[in-house]
Design a protein around this motif. Structure first.
Motif, PDB file in Angstrom:
ATOM      1  N   GLU A   1      36.510  16.875  19.531  1.00 27.27           N
ATOM      2  CA  GLU A   1      35.864  17.542  20.662  1.00 27.27           C
ATOM      3  C   GLU A   1      36.685  18.742  21.110  1.00 27.27           C
ATOM      4  OE1 GLU A   1      33.469  13.755  22.634  1.00 27.27           O
ATOM      5  OE2 GLU A   1      35.285  14.523  23.592  1.00 27.27           O
ATOM      6  N   THR A   2      36.159  19.485  22.075  1.00 26.10           N
ATOM      7  CA  THR A   2      36.801  20.695  22.571  1.00 26.10           C
ATOM      8  C   THR A   2      37.129  20.547  24.049  1.00 26.10           C
ATOM      9  OG1 THR A   2      35.590  22.061  20.972  1.00 26.10           O
ATOM     10  CG2 THR A   2      36.585  23.195  22.850  1.00 26.10           C
ATOM     11  N   VAL A   3      38.377  20.837  24.379  1.00 28.63           N
ATOM     12  CA  VAL A   3      38.798  20.831  25.775  1.00 28.63           C
ATOM     13  C   VAL A   3      38.375  22.157  26.399  1.00 28.63           C
ATOM     14  CG1 VAL A   3      40.750  20.636  27.353  1.00 28.63           C
ATOM     15  CG2 VAL A   3      40.747  19.349  25.210  1.00 28.63           C
ATOM     16  N   THR A   4      37.454  22.113  27.342  1.00 30.60           N
ATOM     17  CA  THR A   4      36.935  23.323  27.978  1.00 30.60           C
ATOM     18  C   THR A   4      37.255  23.294  29.465  1.00 30.60           C
ATOM     19  OG1 THR A   4      34.773  22.270  28.304  1.00 30.60           O
ATOM     20  CG2 THR A   4      35.080  23.594  26.302  1.00 30.60           C
ATOM     21  N   GLY A   5      37.446  24.464  30.020  1.00 33.81           N
ATOM     22  CA  GLY A   5      37.749  24.560  31.442  1.00 33.81           C
ATOM     23  C   GLY A   5      37.689  25.999  31.918  1.00 33.81           C
TER      24      GLY A   5
ATOM     25  N   PHE B   1      56.655  30.602  34.678  1.00 35.67           N
ATOM     26  CA  PHE B   1      56.814  29.175  34.944  1.00 35.67           C
ATOM     27  C   PHE B   1      55.724  28.436  34.195  1.00 35.67           C
ATOM     28  CE2 PHE B   1      53.586  30.382  37.936  1.00 35.67           C
ATOM     29  CZ  PHE B   1      52.799  29.250  38.113  1.00 35.67           C
ATOM     30  N   ASP B   2      55.877  27.154  34.054  1.00 35.93           N
ATOM     31  CA  ASP B   2      54.887  26.361  33.340  1.00 35.93           C
ATOM     32  C   ASP B   2      54.613  25.070  34.100  1.00 35.93           C
ATOM     33  OD1 ASP B   2      57.260  25.085  32.898  1.00 35.93           O
ATOM     34  OD2 ASP B   2      56.959  24.738  30.781  1.00 35.93           O
ATOM     35  N   CYS B   3      53.514  24.444  33.757  1.00 37.54           N
ATOM     36  CA  CYS B   3      53.129  23.162  34.328  1.00 37.54           C
ATOM     37  C   CYS B   3      52.424  22.352  33.247  1.00 37.54           C
ATOM     38  CB  CYS B   3      52.236  23.340  35.555  1.00 37.54           C
ATOM     39  SG  CYS B   3      50.662  24.154  35.213  1.00 37.54           S
ATOM     40  N   VAL B   4      52.372  21.046  33.443  1.00 38.23           N
ATOM     41  CA  VAL B   4      51.813  20.129  32.453  1.00 38.23           C
ATOM     42  C   VAL B   4      50.674  19.347  33.088  1.00 38.23           C
ATOM     43  CG1 VAL B   4      52.277  18.141  30.966  1.00 38.23           C
ATOM     44  CG2 VAL B   4      53.991  19.951  31.202  1.00 38.23           C
ATOM     45  N   ILE B   5      49.512  19.331  32.403  1.00 31.92           N
ATOM     46  CA  ILE B   5      48.334  18.583  32.833  1.00 31.92           C
ATOM     47  C   ILE B   5      48.104  17.464  31.829  1.00 31.92           C
ATOM     48  CG2 ILE B   5      45.901  18.696  33.469  1.00 31.92           C
ATOM     49  CD1 ILE B   5      47.693  20.437  35.202  1.00 31.92           C
ATOM     50  N   PRO B   6      48.199  16.195  32.223  1.00 35.08           N
ATOM     51  CA  PRO B   6      47.993  15.100  31.256  1.00 35.08           C
ATOM     52  C   PRO B   6      46.535  14.977  30.843  1.00 35.08           C
ATOM     53  CG  PRO B   6      48.285  14.231  33.475  1.00 35.08           C
ATOM     54  CD  PRO B   6      48.537  15.712  33.565  1.00 35.08           C
ATOM     55  N   LEU B   7      46.324  14.621  29.568  1.00 37.64           N
ATOM     56  CA  LEU B   7      44.991  14.389  29.015  1.00 37.64           C
ATOM     57  C   LEU B   7      44.977  13.043  28.306  1.00 37.64           C
ATOM     58  CD1 LEU B   7      44.023  17.846  27.432  1.00 37.64           C
ATOM     59  CD2 LEU B   7      43.312  16.935  29.642  1.00 37.64           C
ATOM     60  N   TYR B   8      43.761  12.530  28.113  1.00 35.78           N
ATOM     61  CA  TYR B   8      43.566  11.284  27.385  1.00 35.78           C
ATOM     62  C   TYR B   8      42.682  11.582  26.182  1.00 35.78           C
ATOM     63  CZ  TYR B   8      45.184   9.442  31.840  1.00 35.78           C
ATOM     64  OH  TYR B   8      45.926   9.205  32.974  1.00 35.78           O
ATOM     65  N   VAL B   9      43.205  11.362  24.983  1.00 29.76           N
ATOM     66  CA  VAL B   9      42.484  11.645  23.741  1.00 29.76           C
ATOM     67  C   VAL B   9      42.353  10.340  22.965  1.00 29.76           C
ATOM     68  CG1 VAL B   9      42.458  12.943  21.587  1.00 29.76           C
ATOM     69  CG2 VAL B   9      43.329  14.012  23.674  1.00 29.76           C
TER      70      VAL B   9
ATOM     71  N   LEU C   1      36.185  20.069  32.843  1.00 27.84           N
ATOM     72  CA  LEU C   1      34.967  19.270  32.870  1.00 27.84           C
ATOM     73  C   LEU C   1      35.291  17.789  32.914  1.00 27.84           C
ATOM     74  CD1 LEU C   1      32.735  21.233  30.318  1.00 27.84           C
ATOM     75  CD2 LEU C   1      32.747  21.381  32.804  1.00 27.84           C
ATOM     76  N   ARG C   2      36.325  17.390  32.201  1.00 28.06           N
ATOM     77  CA  ARG C   2      36.805  16.006  32.197  1.00 28.06           C
ATOM     78  C   ARG C   2      38.203  15.984  31.611  1.00 28.06           C
ATOM     79  NH1 ARG C   2      34.967  14.045  26.835  1.00 28.06           N
ATOM     80  NH2 ARG C   2      33.642  15.662  25.923  1.00 28.06           N
ATOM     81  N   ASN C   3      38.906  14.888  31.799  1.00 25.20           N
ATOM     82  CA  ASN C   3      40.269  14.780  31.272  1.00 25.20           C
ATOM     83  C   ASN C   3      40.386  13.733  30.174  1.00 25.20           C
ATOM     84  OD1 ASN C   3      39.921  12.515  32.811  1.00 25.20           O
ATOM     85  ND2 ASN C   3      41.872  12.680  33.892  1.00 25.20           N
ATOM     86  N   SER C   4      39.255  13.228  29.672  1.00 26.98           N
ATOM     87  CA  SER C   4      39.233  12.253  28.591  1.00 26.98           C
ATOM     88  C   SER C   4      38.356  12.783  27.463  1.00 26.98           C
ATOM     89  CB  SER C   4      38.708  10.907  29.096  1.00 26.98           C
ATOM     90  OG  SER C   4      38.698   9.951  28.056  1.00 26.98           O
ATOM     91  N   TYR C   5      38.903  12.808  26.240  1.00 23.31           N
ATOM     92  CA  TYR C   5      38.206  13.387  25.101  1.00 23.31           C
ATOM     93  C   TYR C   5      38.381  12.490  23.880  1.00 23.31           C
ATOM     94  CZ  TYR C   5      38.182  17.650  27.926  1.00 23.31           C
ATOM     95  OH  TYR C   5      38.005  18.540  28.935  1.00 23.31           O
ATOM     96  N   ARG C   6      37.626  12.816  22.824  1.00 16.61           N
ATOM     97  CA  ARG C   6      37.765  12.173  21.527  1.00 16.61           C
ATOM     98  C   ARG C   6      38.209  13.210  20.497  1.00 16.61           C
ATOM     99  NH1 ARG C   6      35.890   7.081  20.733  1.00 16.61           N
ATOM    100  NH2 ARG C   6      34.598   6.134  22.348  1.00 16.61           N
TER     101      ARG C   6
END
Length: 206
Positions: free
Chosen positions: A25-29, A147-155, A17-22
């Motif tokens: 909050e809940t990271v949903t996708g 395998f793995d991958c990394v998704i950056p987030l802003y908290v 839904l977005r990549n910036s959170y406080r």
């Protein structure tokens, strides 16, 4: 959205839904497997923080520092065989450190996703069949890879939300004390001096 591929073969699509959170909050996708080229058997999603120390101040390499300071604050696991899509939800703890950066050290947030994939061969075999029914059994051995991958987030920090909760709790506590004081006045018939009662009300906009 993020398209996740392995050796140029499509595995899944991540919709956030977005990549910036406080904090709090809940990271949903949603993870979509409908257009995948290879099957995905299992997925694990980790919400992580790590520290980055600049070269003049670091005593270890960047990779070693990341491994030593990595902290998993929430995780999600799911078997995804024969699924077209799944939803994920990872809660961000309120007491965690938000993202920040200085000239010496920084804290970063990310989603680390681990996939267990297989080949296009079937995972079942026909054990017996007649005109009325067919009995299937799982193959004893299946070839899988991970395998793995990394998704950056802003908290970011909780900000006004925490101030609002604190001010409301303070107001409720002082209101209870004022009600008890009024009740004592009614029962005794004599006014009582009330010391140290401070009610603070903040107007917070978010």
């Amino acid at each position: 959205s993020f398209d996740i591929c392995k050796n140029n073969e499509h595995v899944a699509q991540l919709l956030l839904l977005r990549n910036s959170y406080r904090l709090g909050e809940t990271v949903t996708g949603i993870i979509n497997f409908s257009n995948s080229s290879i099957p995905c058997y299992q997925i694990s999603v980790y919400l992580e923080t790590s520290e980055q120390i600049e070269v003049p101040f670091a005593s270890r390499s960047k990779l070693q520092t990341t491994k030593l300071t990595r902290k998993v604050v929430a995780e999600f696991h799911k078997y995804t065989l024969n699924m077209n899509r799944i939803s994920i939800g990872l809660s961000i703890p309120v007491l965690c450190t938000p993202e920040f950066q200085t000239t010496a050290v920084s804290v970063q947030w990310c989603l680390r996703m681990e996939f267990v994939t297989g080949t296009k061969e079937k995972l079942h075999q026909i054990a017996s069949i007649d005109s009325h029914f067919a009995h299937y059994s799982a193959v004893p051995v299946a070839e899988v890879e991970s395998f793995d991958c990394v998704i950056p987030l802003y908290v970011h920090g909780s900000g006004p939300a925490g101030t609002r909760q604190q001010s409301v709790a303070s107001f409720a506590a002082q209101g209870t004390a004022a009600a008890a004081h009024a009740a004592r006045e009614r029962n005794t018939g004599a006014p009582m001096e009330m010391k140290g009662c401070l009610v603070s009300v903040f107007e917070v906009t978010s």
